[in-house]
Design a protein around this motif. Structure first.
Motif, short mmCIF file in Angstrom:
data_model
loop_
_atom_site.label_atom_id
_atom_site.label_comp_id
_atom_site.label_asym_id
_atom_site.label_seq_id
_atom_site.Cartn_x
_atom_site.Cartn_y
_atom_site.Cartn_z
N LYS A 282 32.75 -24.30 -12.28
CA LYS A 282 34.07 -24.85 -11.95
C LYS A 282 35.07 -24.55 -13.07
O LYS A 282 36.20 -24.12 -12.81
CB LYS A 282 33.99 -26.36 -11.72
N GLU B 93 37.84 -31.93 -9.71
CA GLU B 93 37.07 -32.91 -10.47
C GLU B 93 36.02 -32.23 -11.32
O GLU B 93 35.77 -31.06 -11.18
CB GLU B 93 36.42 -33.92 -9.53
N ILE C 271 32.80 -24.92 -1.85
CA ILE C 271 33.59 -26.12 -2.08
C ILE C 271 33.15 -26.88 -3.32
O ILE C 271 33.94 -27.59 -3.94
CB ILE C 271 33.58 -27.01 -0.82
N ASN C 272 31.89 -26.76 -3.71
CA ASN C 272 31.44 -27.44 -4.93
C ASN C 272 32.00 -26.80 -6.19
O ASN C 272 31.97 -27.39 -7.26
CB ASN C 272 29.90 -27.48 -5.00
N ARG D 218 42.53 -26.68 -4.77
CA ARG D 218 41.45 -27.49 -5.34
C ARG D 218 41.62 -28.98 -5.00
O ARG D 218 40.67 -29.68 -4.70
CB ARG D 218 41.39 -27.30 -6.85
N ASN E 83 40.42 -29.69 -1.53
CA ASN E 83 38.96 -29.76 -1.39
C ASN E 83 38.38 -31.04 -1.98
O ASN E 83 37.24 -31.40 -1.67
CB ASN E 83 38.31 -28.56 -2.08
N THR E 84 39.16 -31.72 -2.81
CA THR E 84 38.69 -32.95 -3.45
C THR E 84 39.24 -34.19 -2.76
O THR E 84 38.52 -35.17 -2.55
CB THR E 84 39.10 -32.96 -4.94
N CYS F 95 35.27 -25.03 -6.00
CA CYS F 95 36.74 -25.09 -5.87
C CYS F 95 37.20 -26.53 -5.72
O CYS F 95 37.63 -26.97 -4.65
CB CYS F 95 37.17 -24.25 -4.67
N ARG F 96 37.11 -27.29 -6.81
CA ARG F 96 37.48 -28.70 -6.82
C ARG F 96 38.24 -29.00 -8.11
O ARG F 96 38.11 -28.28 -9.10
CB ARG F 96 36.25 -29.60 -6.70
#
Length: 231
Positions: free
Chosen positions: A128, A231, A225-226, A151, A154-155, A228-229
């Motif tokens: 990330k 967090e 998606i894990n 991002r 996605n979060t 492109c966040r």
């Protein structure tokens, strides 16, 4: 059960929440500041926490905007006493679970599942950070903001009839800190996106009306998606 595909370090998160001490913070409070001893690892039970770095001109740069079940704090293990280099600042009323680092280190050594998930989590965090830094430093100011909005979707994104609602209060100053740019620059880009009807703004909430436009503008690679966040 050992995880195969990474979504979150479920067993690690649950362990910290079950064995840690619960603490509560009000908006703008610091959970820790740079140079404080790094003696604890945290999981958010509710609320939002910003992980900030102070840059040379005294401006804050937000490295992450963490939400429920996010891990943060002292994440470099088995290396003796350390101090924090970043700030953890509360954005909304927040509850966290706080676990002594030595207790967590012992648990990792004694439990293979926790150890395995921790390694997966570390690798995911590295990925990330690598992709985010690449975008911030290679896409220019506009591209950095577009990447940040993607991002955030996605979060915090929620699908609505109007588009994707970013279900978190955001000021242009928040966006500037997340992009490592100026509020004035964000103001101009956001105004143009509104004029072009690519986004709409309702108070402090943003709706992405055409997220594909943002992705096309930065040649988005559609990362998992894990990765492109925010967090």
């Amino acid at each position: 059960m050992v995880q195969i595909n990474f979504h979150e370090a479920t067993n690690v998160v649950n362990y910290i929440m079950d064995h840690g001490k619960e603490e509560h913070y009000a908006p703008r409070q610091f959970i820790y500041q740079a140079e404080d001893p790094a003696d604890y690892i945290y999981v958010i039970k509710s609320g939002i926490v910003l992980i900030n770095r102070m840059v040379e001109d005294g401006k804050e740069m937000s490295m992450k905007m963490l939400t429920r079940r996010s891990i943060f704090g002292s994440t470099t293990l088995f290396c003796g006493p350390k101090k924090h280099s970043l700030f953890a600042k509360v954005k909304t009323p927040t509850s966290v679970s706080k676990l002594n680092l030595k207790t967590f280190e012992t648990a990792l050594l004694e439990d293979e599942v926790l150890n395995y998930e921790w390694l997966l989590w570390l690798q995911n965090e590295n990925d990330k950070n690598e992709f985010k830094m690449r975008d911030l430093f290679t896409l220019g100011k506009k591209g950095a903001l577009y990447s940040t909005l993607i991002r955030l979707s996605n979060t915090y994104g929620v699908k609505t009839d109007d588009g994707i609602l970013l279900n978190v209060e955001l000021t242009n100053n928040d966006l500037a800190n997340l992009c490592g740019t100026t509020r004035e620059g964000v103001n101009r880009i956001i105004s143009q996106l509104k004029t072009d009807k690519m986004i709409s703004v309702k108070g402090k909430y943003i709706v992405l009306k055409n997220i594909q436009y943002l992705k096309n503008e930065i040649n988005c690679e559609s990362c998992p998606i894990n990765i492109c966040r925010i967090e």
